[in-house]
Motif scaffolding. Structure first.
Motif, PDB file in Angstrom:
ATOM      1  N   ALA A 659      17.617  68.981  20.599  1.00 53.36           N
ATOM      2  CA  ALA A 659      16.361  69.320  19.790  1.00 53.36           C
ATOM      3  C   ALA A 659      16.994  69.979  18.383  1.00 53.36           C
ATOM      4  O   ALA A 659      17.086  70.136  17.649  1.00 53.36           O
ATOM      5  N   ILE A 660      18.549  70.025  18.574  1.00 58.69           N
ATOM      6  CA  ILE A 660      19.029  69.890  17.624  1.00 58.69           C
ATOM      7  C   ILE A 660      19.296  68.779  16.438  1.00 58.69           C
ATOM      8  O   ILE A 660      19.196  67.970  15.657  1.00 58.69           O
ATOM      9  N   VAL A 661      18.949  66.786  17.145  1.00 61.63           N
ATOM     10  CA  VAL A 661      19.111  65.746  17.030  1.00 61.63           C
ATOM     11  C   VAL A 661      17.441  65.758  15.910  1.00 61.63           C
ATOM     12  O   VAL A 661      17.221  65.524  15.481  1.00 61.63           O
ATOM     13  N   GLU A 662      16.384  66.552  16.958  1.00 64.43           N
ATOM     14  CA  GLU A 662      15.582  65.954  16.175  1.00 64.43           C
ATOM     15  C   GLU A 662      14.882  67.122  15.305  1.00 64.43           C
ATOM     16  O   GLU A 662      14.425  67.162  14.414  1.00 64.43           O
ATOM     17  N   GLN A 663      15.988  68.504  14.896  1.00 65.69           N
ATOM     18  CA  GLN A 663      15.497  69.300  13.863  1.00 65.69           C
ATOM     19  C   GLN A 663      16.250  68.552  12.762  1.00 65.69           C
ATOM     20  O   GLN A 663      15.794  69.072  11.847  1.00 65.69           O
ATOM     21  N   ALA A 664      17.333  68.167  12.427  1.00 65.06           N
ATOM     22  CA  ALA A 664      17.500  67.250  11.611  1.00 65.06           C
ATOM     23  C   ALA A 664      16.711  65.251  11.117  1.00 65.06           C
ATOM     24  O   ALA A 664      17.214  64.602  11.111  1.00 65.06           O
ATOM     25  N   GLU A 665      15.290  65.445  12.147  1.00 67.27           N
ATOM     26  CA  GLU A 665      14.257  64.910  12.332  1.00 67.27           C
ATOM     27  C   GLU A 665      15.318  63.293  12.424  1.00 67.27           C
ATOM     28  O   GLU A 665      15.015  61.912  11.874  1.00 67.27           O
ATOM     29  N   GLY A 666      16.104  63.469  13.460  1.00 63.44           N
ATOM     30  CA  GLY A 666      16.489  62.065  13.734  1.00 63.44           C
ATOM     31  C   GLY A 666      16.070  61.714  15.699  1.00 63.44           C
ATOM     32  O   GLY A 666      15.051  62.516  15.709  1.00 63.44           O
ATOM     33  N   THR A 667      16.739  60.735  16.107  1.00 59.49           N
ATOM     34  CA  THR A 667      16.134  60.286  17.323  1.00 59.49           C
ATOM     35  C   THR A 667      17.392  60.503  18.498  1.00 59.49           C
ATOM     36  O   THR A 667      18.867  59.694  18.170  1.00 59.49           O
ATOM     37  N   ILE A 668      16.859  60.499  19.922  1.00 57.64           N
ATOM     38  CA  ILE A 668      18.182  60.429  20.044  1.00 57.64           C
ATOM     39  C   ILE A 668      17.530  60.334  21.710  1.00 57.64           C
ATOM     40  O   ILE A 668      16.855  59.839  22.233  1.00 57.64           O
ATOM     41  N   ASP A 669      18.436  58.814  22.459  1.00 60.46           N
ATOM     42  CA  ASP A 669      18.049  58.081  23.688  1.00 60.46           C
ATOM     43  C   ASP A 669      19.337  57.552  24.119  1.00 60.46           C
ATOM     44  O   ASP A 669      20.527  58.053  23.793  1.00 60.46           O
ATOM     45  N   PHE A 670      19.236  56.861  25.663  1.00 62.87           N
ATOM     46  CA  PHE A 670      20.460  56.378  25.972  1.00 62.87           C
ATOM     47  C   PHE A 670      19.682  54.644  26.986  1.00 62.87           C
ATOM     48  O   PHE A 670      19.216  54.467  26.788  1.00 62.87           O
ATOM     49  N   GLU A 671      20.817  54.271  27.633  1.00 60.63           N
ATOM     50  CA  GLU A 671      20.298  52.468  27.892  1.00 60.63           C
ATOM     51  C   GLU A 671      21.561  52.766  28.914  1.00 60.63           C
ATOM     52  O   GLU A 671      22.577  52.997  28.691  1.00 60.63           O
ATOM     53  N   THR A 672      21.100  52.673  30.262  1.00 60.34           N
ATOM     54  CA  THR A 672      22.730  52.940  30.628  1.00 60.34           C
ATOM     55  C   THR A 672      22.058  51.570  32.008  1.00 60.34           C
ATOM     56  O   THR A 672      21.358  51.590  32.419  1.00 60.34           O
ATOM     57  N   VAL A 673      23.454  51.154  32.872  1.00 57.18           N
ATOM     58  CA  VAL A 673      23.968  50.654  33.747  1.00 57.18           C
ATOM     59  C   VAL A 673      24.342  51.251  34.942  1.00 57.18           C
ATOM     60  O   VAL A 673      25.071  51.152  34.725  1.00 57.18           O
ATOM     61  N   LEU A 674      23.209  51.119  36.299  1.00 61.99           N
ATOM     62  CA  LEU A 674      24.531  51.941  37.172  1.00 61.99           C
ATOM     63  C   LEU A 674      25.885  50.968  37.485  1.00 61.99           C
ATOM     64  O   LEU A 674      25.255  50.345  37.651  1.00 61.99           O
ATOM     65  N   GLY A 675      26.863  51.798  37.117  1.00 67.07           N
ATOM     66  CA  GLY A 675      28.289  51.126  38.032  1.00 67.07           C
ATOM     67  C   GLY A 675      29.070  50.279  36.897  1.00 67.07           C
ATOM     68  O   GLY A 675      30.181  50.043  36.752  1.00 67.07           O
ATOM     69  N   GLU A 676      28.186  50.504  35.299  1.00 70.56           N
ATOM     70  CA  GLU A 676      28.675  49.672  34.358  1.00 70.56           C
ATOM     71  C   GLU A 676      29.284  51.165  33.108  1.00 70.56           C
ATOM     72  O   GLU A 676      29.732  50.219  32.028  1.00 70.56           O
ATOM     73  N   GLY A 677      28.649  51.182  33.122  1.00 75.77           N
ATOM     74  CA  GLY A 677      28.340  52.343  31.901  1.00 75.77           C
ATOM     75  C   GLY A 677      27.312  52.782  30.971  1.00 75.77           C
ATOM     76  O   GLY A 677      26.076  52.373  31.820  1.00 75.77           O
ATOM     77  N   THR A 678      26.904  54.093  30.585  1.00 77.00           N
ATOM     78  CA  THR A 678      26.105  54.468  29.725  1.00 77.00           C
ATOM     79  C   THR A 678      26.364  54.456  27.894  1.00 77.00           C
ATOM     80  O   THR A 678      27.704  54.618  27.614  1.00 77.00           O
ATOM     81  N   VAL A 679      25.255  53.815  27.652  1.00 75.23           N
ATOM     82  CA  VAL A 679      25.012  54.178  25.197  1.00 75.23           C
ATOM     83  C   VAL A 679      24.477  55.600  24.977  1.00 75.23           C
ATOM     84  O   VAL A 679      23.051  55.473  25.348  1.00 75.23           O
TER      85      VAL A 679
END
Length: 693
Positions: A659-679
């Protein structure tokens, strides 16, 4: 639907087979190679120009290269006129005429080959004018350039082998180039432009061709006059397809019939003498006393107008046939600048219906006229020409009416379609339509629909808000109620021990107090999360350097961690953003804390924070960990409120971050691989230069 020829190779082969068959037919009809060559070259030029009309225009730096397209655009019209000159020679069967029926069939075959050549040159001119408009967007500069192009190209009229006149060529070039410029600025593929262009090019070719016929006619009169001067009578073996009059004038009769200029021509020479009614050749005999006058009546503007009408109908029929073949062969016509060749639409179908009906009516009227006046050929030729010119005029009126009706029918539908495409849940603008007809009912239904939609959206929003807060209240009540029961039991146990065994109660109170404090801290955390989530709309946006905020969050979390466990990479230049600084700090803390909690099973835990500028006008902040990753069944719910995989908290952390990021007209997302980590990636827009402090 067309033929099942989705293969470009199949379409290419069949298209050029049809074109070559047309060239063969042109050669068999005329007995000349030149018309067939013009037929093939015109189609080659058109097929090569059409794909380029939608290609992007690369910038050019050299001025010489930037002004070249204008010369190519004007030169295309000159090429059409030169081709007309080559086909309107006496060797090609062209000659003087009073009626169109005086011209042989081979001549009409040659004239027909000019239609695809003119179309191909026009398409090439469009591309060149596109380039010119891109290089010189200022219209005033461009108009001055067009005048310069017209003047420069018209100077070629002084070449003796062209047989052109400077002023007519200059005016033709100016009209042609200006019409191209206006057409491209208009950005519409209306049938109006097709009619205007066909009428313009037909008139230019007809006027030039008729002028050539008068020259050939005068040359024939000159030859006959010289025969009369030698033999006293015309040569009976000479064949001339038109009736002509001749006379010999003596020194007594000539002054009353000839002008002073014609009386003073040198002996043994001649001069043309043309009026609105006659086309004559005056020859002064070698004795210097007698004159020979040979000529015939002319029909004024009727022959060139009739020729213009025929060429116009040739061009219109050709365009209709070309559109039909394009549909039949299955060409993916998305955006051709020539009208009739764009995607099929209601407007085009209505306009085509008018023109097809008009052409069919012309053929029927012509057939009945020929059948009725077949015993009077002289009257038939004159009547058909007048009927043809009148019919083209009526065709233009019918076409204009068809275009007006098509626009009046399709424009409201187009507007409604556009409005439907832009329809939102609320705040839609109604359409205006003054008449209470079928379209008026459609517009009224649309307007009522958006009113009902606004009401439904308002009710839905209210219902969703009530439902969300009701669900949130239930969750808060549940989270608060869970620790209250054990806290109550512990306090009751403490009170009972205080009566039964005060010494043991004092020892027990220490454990109870620490447990209750821990539970109270948990309740305070729940209240804080809920309060933060509820206050999100009250953002206080300022412009600041995002690097300083990221550095502050890094300094807070790096304390107590091993070397290399938490790394930071920042750009050297400032990264200005416009957002609520405190809320963004909350986002960073939440993401870093989540990443830290995902590392509990890693022997070599690592968290990398990186801030950089992306190429699409955003700054990108990434928080990368080598933790356990996020299971696939959880990923769609990761930003949903009330969802959590932890034993404590309300699951509002990532929902609050989104909600905070979208209110600043930005975007938030992620990529993840099980057992290896998340971005996790947070993209925030680059602040405008004028907003930078």
């Amino acid at each position: 639907m067309g033929l099942p020829l989705r293969s470009a190779t199949n379409r290419f082969l069949l298209s050029w087979s049809i074109i070559l068959l047309g060239a063969l037919g042109s050669y068999l009809l005329t007995g000349q190679y030149l018309p067939a060559l013009f037929w093939v070259f015109g189609h080659f030029l058109g097929s090569g120009s059409i794909p380029r009309l939608d290609q992007p225009i690369a910038p050019l730096q050299q001025m010489g290269t930037q002004i070249l397209p204008g010369f190519l655009a004007g030169g295309s019209l000159l090429a059409v006129l030169i081709a007309t000159q080559l086909l309107t020679r006496s060797a090609m069967g062209w000659r003087g005429f009073l009626h169109l029926t005086d011209l042989p069939l081979t001549v009409w075959g040659s004239m027909l080959s000019l239609v695809p050549l003119a179309l191909g040159c026009w398409l090439m001119s469009l591309r060149q004018m596109q380039l010119l408009q891109a290089y010189f967007p200022d219209r005033r500069i461009r108009l001055l350039l067009l005048l310069g192009y017209g003047f420069s190209i018209a100077l070629l009229a002084y070449l003796p082998w062209l047989e052109l006149h400077f002023l007519p060529l200059f005016l033709s070039l100016i009209i042609y180039l200006f019409s191209l410029d206006i057409y491209l600025e208009n950005e519409r593929t209306s049938m109006t432009w097709l009619l205007v262009w066909l009428l313009l090019i037909s008139f230019l070719i007809a006027a030039f061709s008729y002028q050539r016929s008068l020259v050939i006619d005068q040359q024939t009169h000159q030859t006959i006059a010289q025969d009369i001067a030698r033999n006293g009578i015309p040569d009976t073996t000479r064949q001339y397809h038109l009736e002509f009059q001749w006379d010999t004038l003596s020194t007594f009769s000539a002054p009353g019939l000839l002008s002073e200029k014609l009386l003073n021509i040198p002996p043994g020479t001649g001069s043309a003498y043309s009026t609105g009614e006659r086309n004559d050749w005056v020859y002064r005999q070698q004795n210097g006393e007698d004159y020979v006058v040979v000529g015939r009546k002319v029909a004024g503007f009727r022959p060139p107008l009739a020729l213009t009408s025929v060429l116009f109908l040739f061009g219109l029929t050709y365009c209709l046939c070309l559109r039909g073949f394009a549909w039949w062969l299955g060409y993916p016509l998305e955006k051709w600048l020539l009208p009739l060749f764009g995607p099929s639409s209601l407007k085009v179908r209505v306009q085509l219906s008018f023109f097809v009906l008009a052409l069919v009516a012309l053929l029927l009227v012509g057939w009945f006229t020929v059948d009725f006046f077949k015993d009077e050929p002289a009257f038939l030729s004159s009547w058909l020409e007048q009927l043809l010119s009148l019919y083209v005029f009526l065709l233009l009126i019918a076409g204009a009416l068809g275009i007006f009706l098509a626009n009046s029918i399709s424009d409201p539908i187009v507007q409604i379609g556009k409005k439907l495409g832009d329809t939102r849940l609320q705040n839609n603008e109604p359409l205006q339509w003054s008449r209470e007809d079928e379209i008026g009912k459609l517009v009224a239904n649309y307007n009522q629909m958006i009113v009902d939609l606004d009401k439904s959206a308002a009710k839905l929003a209210a219902t969703e808000r009530e439902s969300a807060w009701r669900e949130m209240a239930k969750q808060v009540a549940h989270e608060i109620k869970n620790p209250l029961t054990p806290m109550k039991l512990q306090l009751q146990q403490l009170l009972r021990l205080e009566k039964e065994d005060p010494e043991r109660a004092r020892e027990w109170s220490k454990r109870v107090a620490s447990s209750i404090i821990e539970q109270i801290d948990g309740l305070a955390l729940i209240a804080t999360e809920f309060s933060s989530f509820a206050r999100l709309p009250e953002a206080n946006a300022i412009t600041f350097d995002l690097r300083t905020l990221v550095q502050s969050a890094y300094d807070l979390h790096v304390a107590g961690k091993a070397s290399g466990q938490l790394t930071l990479e920042l750009p050297e230049t400032p990264t200005w953003v416009h957002a609520d600084r405190d809320q963004l700090l909350r986002v960073l803390n939440n993401l870093i804390r989540n990443a830290d909690q995902a590392l509990h099973e890693q022997k070599a835990p690592r968290i990398a924070i990186r801030l950089e500028a992306s190429s699409d006008g955003f700054y990108q902040l990434t928080i990368t960990d080598n933790g356990t990753g996020i299971p696939q069944h959880i990923q769609p719910k990761i930003f949903q409120p009330n969802f959590t995989t932890k034993s404590s908290g309300m699951g509002l952390g990532l929902a609050m971050c989104k909600a905070i990021v979208e209110q600043a007209e930005g975007t938030i997302d992620f990529e993840t691989v099980l057992g290896e980590g998340t971005v996790f990636r947070v993209n925030l827009p680059v602040v405008a230069a004028e907003l930078t402090p």
